[in-house]
Design a protein around this motif. Structure first.
Motif, PDB file in Angstrom:
ATOM      1  N   LEU A  24       0.825  -1.204   0.000  1.00  0.00           N
ATOM      2  CA  LEU A  24       0.000   0.000   0.000  1.00  0.00           C
ATOM      3  C   LEU A  24       0.863   1.261   0.000  1.00  0.00           C
ATOM      4  O   LEU A  24       0.540   2.246  -0.673  1.00  0.00           O
ATOM      5  CB  LEU A  24      -0.923  -0.007   1.214  1.00  0.00           C
ATOM      6  N   LYS A  25       1.962   1.227   0.732  1.00  0.00           N
ATOM      7  CA  LYS A  25       2.866   2.384   0.742  1.00  0.00           C
ATOM      8  C   LYS A  25       3.476   2.587  -0.631  1.00  0.00           C
ATOM      9  O   LYS A  25       3.588   3.727  -1.124  1.00  0.00           O
ATOM     10  CB  LYS A  25       3.954   2.163   1.788  1.00  0.00           C
ATOM     11  N   GLU A  26       3.877   1.486  -1.268  1.00  0.00           N
ATOM     12  CA  GLU A  26       4.436   1.586  -2.616  1.00  0.00           C
ATOM     13  C   GLU A  26       3.401   2.104  -3.604  1.00  0.00           C
ATOM     14  O   GLU A  26       3.701   2.925  -4.475  1.00  0.00           O
ATOM     15  CB  GLU A  26       4.938   0.208  -3.051  1.00  0.00           C
ATOM     16  N   LEU A  27       2.173   1.629  -3.457  1.00  0.00           N
ATOM     17  CA  LEU A  27       1.105   2.083  -4.344  1.00  0.00           C
ATOM     18  C   LEU A  27       0.811   3.566  -4.138  1.00  0.00           C
ATOM     19  O   LEU A  27       0.557   4.300  -5.089  1.00  0.00           O
ATOM     20  CB  LEU A  27      -0.147   1.255  -4.105  1.00  0.00           C
ATOM     21  N   GLU A  49       3.449   5.574  -5.915  1.00  0.00           N
ATOM     22  CA  GLU A  49       3.309   5.496  -7.367  1.00  0.00           C
ATOM     23  C   GLU A  49       2.100   6.289  -7.844  1.00  0.00           C
ATOM     24  O   GLU A  49       2.150   6.936  -8.908  1.00  0.00           O
ATOM     25  CB  GLU A  49       3.183   4.038  -7.787  1.00  0.00           C
ATOM     26  N   LEU A  50       1.011   6.269  -7.082  1.00  0.00           N
ATOM     27  CA  LEU A  50      -0.162   7.056  -7.456  1.00  0.00           C
ATOM     28  C   LEU A  50       0.142   8.547  -7.439  1.00  0.00           C
ATOM     29  O   LEU A  50      -0.316   9.297  -8.299  1.00  0.00           O
ATOM     30  CB  LEU A  50      -1.329   6.738  -6.515  1.00  0.00           C
ATOM     31  N   ARG A  51       0.888   8.988  -6.456  1.00  0.00           N
ATOM     32  CA  ARG A  51       1.244  10.408  -6.401  1.00  0.00           C
ATOM     33  C   ARG A  51       2.162  10.780  -7.567  1.00  0.00           C
ATOM     34  O   ARG A  51       2.126  11.900  -8.061  1.00  0.00           O
ATOM     35  CB  ARG A  51       1.907  10.727  -5.065  1.00  0.00           C
ATOM     36  N   ARG A  52       3.003   9.852  -7.991  1.00  0.00           N
ATOM     37  CA  ARG A  52       3.857  10.129  -9.130  1.00  0.00           C
ATOM     38  C   ARG A  52       3.057  10.214 -10.416  1.00  0.00           C
ATOM     39  O   ARG A  52       3.386  10.983 -11.325  1.00  0.00           O
ATOM     40  CB  ARG A  52       4.927   9.040  -9.253  1.00  0.00           C
ATOM     41  N   ARG A  53       1.969   9.439 -10.499  1.00  0.00           N
ATOM     42  CA  ARG A  53       1.123   9.426 -11.696  1.00  0.00           C
ATOM     43  C   ARG A  53      -0.058  10.391 -11.583  1.00  0.00           C
ATOM     44  O   ARG A  53      -0.983  10.303 -12.381  1.00  0.00           O
ATOM     45  CB  ARG A  53       0.572   8.015 -11.920  1.00  0.00           C
ATOM     46  N   TRP A  54      -0.034  11.272 -10.623  1.00  0.00           N
ATOM     47  CA  TRP A  54      -1.206  12.071 -10.281  1.00  0.00           C
ATOM     48  C   TRP A  54      -1.752  12.862 -11.470  1.00  0.00           C
ATOM     49  O   TRP A  54      -2.956  13.061 -11.581  1.00  0.00           O
ATOM     50  CB  TRP A  54      -0.838  13.025  -9.142  1.00  0.00           C
ATOM     51  N   ASP A  73      -5.754   4.184   1.063  1.00  0.00           N
ATOM     52  CA  ASP A  73      -7.136   3.834   1.393  1.00  0.00           C
ATOM     53  C   ASP A  73      -7.842   3.231   0.194  1.00  0.00           C
ATOM     54  O   ASP A  73      -8.583   2.266   0.306  1.00  0.00           O
ATOM     55  CB  ASP A  73      -7.885   5.076   1.881  1.00  0.00           C
ATOM     56  N   CYS A  74      -7.601   3.811  -0.987  1.00  0.00           N
ATOM     57  CA  CYS A  74      -8.226   3.287  -2.197  1.00  0.00           C
ATOM     58  C   CYS A  74      -7.766   1.867  -2.464  1.00  0.00           C
ATOM     59  O   CYS A  74      -8.557   1.014  -2.824  1.00  0.00           O
ATOM     60  CB  CYS A  74      -7.899   4.166  -3.395  1.00  0.00           C
ATOM     61  N   GLU A  75      -6.482   1.604  -2.280  1.00  0.00           N
ATOM     62  CA  GLU A  75      -5.975   0.260  -2.559  1.00  0.00           C
ATOM     63  C   GLU A  75      -6.628  -0.756  -1.633  1.00  0.00           C
ATOM     64  O   GLU A  75      -6.991  -1.846  -2.051  1.00  0.00           O
ATOM     65  CB  GLU A  75      -4.461   0.241  -2.378  1.00  0.00           C
ATOM     66  N   GLU A  76      -6.793  -0.382  -0.358  1.00  0.00           N
ATOM     67  CA  GLU A  76      -7.429  -1.327   0.553  1.00  0.00           C
ATOM     68  C   GLU A  76      -8.866  -1.590   0.140  1.00  0.00           C
ATOM     69  O   GLU A  76      -9.359  -2.708   0.240  1.00  0.00           O
ATOM     70  CB  GLU A  76      -7.385  -0.793   1.985  1.00  0.00           C
ATOM     71  N   MET A  77      -9.541  -0.563  -0.356  1.00  0.00           N
ATOM     72  CA  MET A  77     -10.925  -0.760  -0.774  1.00  0.00           C
ATOM     73  C   MET A  77     -11.000  -1.544  -2.068  1.00  0.00           C
ATOM     74  O   MET A  77     -11.862  -2.377  -2.252  1.00  0.00           O
ATOM     75  CB  MET A  77     -11.608   0.592  -0.925  1.00  0.00           C
ATOM     76  N   VAL A  78     -10.052  -1.290  -2.981  1.00  0.00           N
ATOM     77  CA  VAL A  78     -10.054  -2.031  -4.237  1.00  0.00           C
ATOM     78  C   VAL A  78      -9.765  -3.499  -3.975  1.00  0.00           C
ATOM     79  O   VAL A  78     -10.394  -4.380  -4.531  1.00  0.00           O
ATOM     80  CB  VAL A  78      -9.018  -1.432  -5.207  1.00  0.00           C
ATOM     81  N   LEU A  79      -8.795  -3.752  -3.106  1.00  0.00           N
ATOM     82  CA  LEU A  79      -8.479  -5.131  -2.798  1.00  0.00           C
ATOM     83  C   LEU A  79      -9.569  -5.791  -1.972  1.00  0.00           C
ATOM     84  O   LEU A  79      -9.705  -7.003  -1.961  1.00  0.00           O
ATOM     85  CB  LEU A  79      -7.158  -5.213  -2.024  1.00  0.00           C
ATOM     86  N   GLY A  80     -10.353  -4.991  -1.275  1.00  0.00           N
ATOM     87  CA  GLY A  80     -11.340  -5.554  -0.387  1.00  0.00           C
ATOM     88  C   GLY A  80     -12.667  -5.877  -1.035  1.00  0.00           C
ATOM     89  O   GLY A  80     -13.453  -6.625  -0.478  1.00  0.00           O
ATOM     90  N   ARG A  81     -12.949  -5.339  -2.209  1.00  0.00           N
ATOM     91  CA  ARG A  81     -14.260  -5.581  -2.798  1.00  0.00           C
ATOM     92  C   ARG A  81     -14.173  -5.505  -4.308  1.00  0.00           C
ATOM     93  O   ARG A  81     -13.425  -4.706  -4.849  1.00  0.00           O
ATOM     94  CB  ARG A  81     -15.269  -4.524  -2.299  1.00  0.00           C
ATOM     95  N   SER A  82     -14.908  -6.337  -4.995  1.00  0.00           N
ATOM     96  CA  SER A  82     -14.925  -6.280  -6.448  1.00  0.00           C
ATOM     97  C   SER A  82     -15.577  -4.988  -6.895  1.00  0.00           C
ATOM     98  O   SER A  82     -16.595  -4.573  -6.364  1.00  0.00           O
ATOM     99  CB  SER A  82     -15.690  -7.475  -7.008  1.00  0.00           C
ATOM    100  N   TRP A  83     -14.959  -4.321  -7.888  1.00  0.00           N
ATOM    101  CA  TRP A  83     -15.470  -3.029  -8.346  1.00  0.00           C
ATOM    102  C   TRP A  83     -16.723  -3.189  -9.195  1.00  0.00           C
ATOM    103  O   TRP A  83     -17.338  -2.222  -9.573  1.00  0.00           O
ATOM    104  CB  TRP A  83     -14.405  -2.289  -9.124  1.00  0.00           C
ATOM    105  N   THR A  84     -17.093  -4.421  -9.534  1.00  0.00           N
ATOM    106  CA  THR A  84     -18.306  -4.633 -10.314  1.00  0.00           C
ATOM    107  C   THR A  84     -19.529  -4.808  -9.433  1.00  0.00           C
ATOM    108  O   THR A  84     -20.636  -4.884  -9.935  1.00  0.00           O
ATOM    109  CB  THR A  84     -18.164  -5.876 -11.193  1.00  0.00           C
ATOM    110  N   GLU A  85     -19.331  -4.871  -8.112  1.00  0.00           N
ATOM    111  CA  GLU A  85     -20.451  -5.053  -7.201  1.00  0.00           C
ATOM    112  C   GLU A  85     -20.637  -3.786  -6.383  1.00  0.00           C
ATOM    113  O   GLU A  85     -19.696  -3.305  -5.760  1.00  0.00           O
ATOM    114  CB  GLU A  85     -20.194  -6.232  -6.264  1.00  0.00           C
ATOM    115  N   PRO A  86     -21.839  -3.227  -6.351  1.00  0.00           N
ATOM    116  CA  PRO A  86     -22.058  -2.025  -5.530  1.00  0.00           C
ATOM    117  C   PRO A  86     -22.052  -2.376  -4.058  1.00  0.00           C
ATOM    118  O   PRO A  86     -22.400  -3.481  -3.655  1.00  0.00           O
ATOM    119  CB  PRO A  86     -23.445  -1.542  -5.984  1.00  0.00           C
ATOM    120  N   LEU A  87     -21.622  -1.429  -3.253  1.00  0.00           N
ATOM    121  CA  LEU A  87     -21.649  -1.579  -1.804  1.00  0.00           C
ATOM    122  C   LEU A  87     -22.985  -1.066  -1.297  1.00  0.00           C
ATOM    123  O   LEU A  87     -23.319   0.097  -1.471  1.00  0.00           O
ATOM    124  CB  LEU A  87     -20.495  -0.800  -1.160  1.00  0.00           C
TER     125      LEU A  87
END
Length: 554
Positions: A399-402, A405-410, A539-553
């Motif tokens: 998550l720290k690495e991500l 990298e996200l800030r670099r690709r902002w 936070d986004c990575e934890e949420m992405v890894l935690g739930r499929s993006w094709t299913e609504p919460l």
């Protein structure tokens, strides 16, 4: 009796107490059976991929080498280098990673492909005439989970090609010698095979104690003289031995300064994994096999992935005696067991009950290949199982690495960020989605909390809404192929679904609360409530890894 392993021939397990994984072999009698399982039809009927005509001609001799190694386990091969032909070098070149970092020569895979035929003919001539010279490895460092740096040696491209060809030849011999509980860096085997074998052994054998061991700095402490002697047990071709010695003594170049390597093999080179397996085959595998058959008083399982080793014992006395004798043995070969990573714990089907009777806590856990192994029980029947969870430190480091990298690709386009983020998520799921780990992958720790997202383009934060309302649109836009459009000076995002005309963009609406009305998202403008990226990317990575993006919460 010794375990036989081959890529395309099937054989039989060497012991009923060693958890082994079904090999990629088909046709003929079975060589390695799964511990306590029957082979599935898919594993018994696998066929090799179609080969080119040149590779068929070059491989006919290699099949003869394999058959000879299989017939006589003490046979020494005196003529092997002639198998390193131009077709084999060509196949080895295309087996390399195309985007790998260049070595000290600075030549990339794409550059070398120009005039490839002439280059390989010249390389083949130099190898067989003895004028080939191994170049020093380029030193590089990658971060480890504990914060330290792991040194790597990046070989030159021509060295990689020749090493890959030599590995192909030597694998025909050593795949017949290696035992069934050796899994690391072998054809047709991988980390998941190792994890499956370990789980089967722990659950089906009478294991009460687990010895989790790690050899300290194995790749950096291998003794060259002993390595050559081990290779000479099977290889008597002087030209092949000279090639291996050239790679061991080529040295390392760091910031333009060359240093001699008297011990160790560069971690990261093509030949290093095979040499490591050969070294540990004679130092550990054969000795552990003999110890299990003649010294152990109860059940014992062994699983080795490179220098990471896990053993299971039925009796504590066996485990303690094995550990003491093992420490003494590795010292004779210039190795040392890591004092912090090597430990003996009570682990198994009766561990929880025994510790409860003694007034102790839950059974201890151990880490292996990125997973924490935990003693557990099934909910319905109470049967003992081994639960596997992602190591928290590994997840935090990722998550720290991500985040960095996200800030670099902002400021990159959203569709490029989406493709990259999707590859990261898919890669994480491909490795960590194992039985027993789905709860951690499906959990969402930020559910019903204020949304930490903000727009990647206008950088405006989202309103104070639950994550369950904003997450589906964010994930679908990021991971579903969103494209950026500009209209009257403001940015707009739209997503084109599969089998949908490009001129009819559509974005799925987010879940909304009862006091809200759904808005029109046919062309989603860049408002914070409609498109969001995380203010804290971890936070986004934890949420992405935690739930499929094709299913609504909900």
């Amino acid at each position: 009796m010794s375990q036989k392993s081959s890529m395309h021939v099937v054989g039989e397990s060497d012991s009923r107490e060693v958890p082994t994984k079904c090999p990629n072999k088909g046709g003929k009698p079975l060589a390695e059976d799964m511990e306590g399982r029957r082979l599935t039809k898919e594993n018994t009927e696998q066929t090799t991929a179609s080969w080119t005509q040149s590779w068929i001609n070059a491989s006919s001799g290699l099949l003869g080498v394999r058959e000879a190694a299989k017939r006589d386990r003490r046979l020494r091969f005196t003529a092997l280098l002639h198998h390193v032909s131009v077709p084999l070098l060509l196949d080895s070149f295309y087996a390399l990673k195309r985007d790998a970092a260049p070595g000290i020569d600075g030549v990339t895979w794409k550059e070398y492909e120009t005039g490839l035929d002439k280059r390989l003919e010249d390389l083949h001539s130099r190898v067989h005439q003895g004028t080939y010279r191994a170049q020093p490895s380029k030193r590089a460092y990658i971060p480890k989970a504990d914060g330290r740096q792991r040194p790597l040696g990046i070989a030159a491209l021509e060295d990689k090609i020749v090493q890959q060809a030599v590995v192909t030849v030597l694998n025909q011999i050593y795949e017949e010698d290696f035992l069934g509980f050796s899994y690391g860096f072998r054809p047709g085997r991988g980390p998941h095979n190792t994890l499956d074998a370990l789980s089967v052994g722990l659950m089906r054998k009478r294991v009460n104690w687990v010895l989790d061991a790690d050899v300290r700095d194995f790749f950096g402490t291998v003794v060259h003289e002993r390595m050559v002697k081990f290779v000479e047990h099977r290889i008597a071709d002087r030209r092949m031995l000279r090639l291996i010695q050239k790679w061991l003594r080529a040295g390392v170049s760091e910031e333009g300064n060359w240093s001699k390597t008297e011990v160790g093999t560069p971690q990261g080179s093509v030949i290093s994994p095979l040499l490591a397996n050969i070294y540990l085959h004679y130092v550990f595998d054969l000795w552990a096999q003999h110890w299990r058959k003649h010294r152990a008083t109860g059940d014992m399982i062994v699983v080795r992935y490179a220098d990471d080793i896990v053993l299971g014992f039925q009796h504590q006395a066996d485990a303690e005696r094995f550990l003491q004798e093992w420490r003494n043995r590795v010292c004779k070969f210039g190795l040392e067991l890591h004092p912090d990573k090597t430990r003996l714990i009570e682990f198994g089907r009766y561990a929880a009950e025994n510790r409860k009777q003694r007034g102790e806590g839950k059974p201890e856990t151990f880490n292996f290949l990125g997973f924490t192994h935990i003693c557990g029980r099934t909910r319905r029947t109470g049967r003992f199982i081994v639960k596997r969870k992602t190591i928290p430190k590994r997840l935090s480091a990722k998550l720290k690495e991500l985040k960095e990298e996200l800030r670099r690709r902002w400021h990159e386009p959203v569709d490029e960020i989406g493709r990259w983020l999707r590859s990261v998520v898919h890669g994480s799921f491909n490795y960590h989605a194992v039985p027993g780990n789905m709860d951690s992958l499906n959990s969402c720790p930020y559910r019903n909390k204020p949304c930490p997202f903000r727009c990647p383009i206008c950088c405006r934060p989202c309103p104070n809404r639950p994550v369950s309302a904003a997450l589906p649109v964010c994930i679908r836009l990021i991971l579903g192929g969103a494209s950026t459009r500009w209209h009257n000076g403001s940015c707009r995002l739209s997503t084109v679904t599969r089998n949908q005309p490009a001129h009819e963009p559509r974005v799925a609406p987010p879940a909304h609360r009862n006091d809200e009305s759904p808005a029109d998202y046919s062309s989603a403008s860049c408002s914070p409530a409609k498109l969001c990226l995380p203010a804290n990317p971890s936070d986004c990575e934890e949420m992405v890894l935690g739930r499929s993006w094709t299913e609504p919460l909900n």
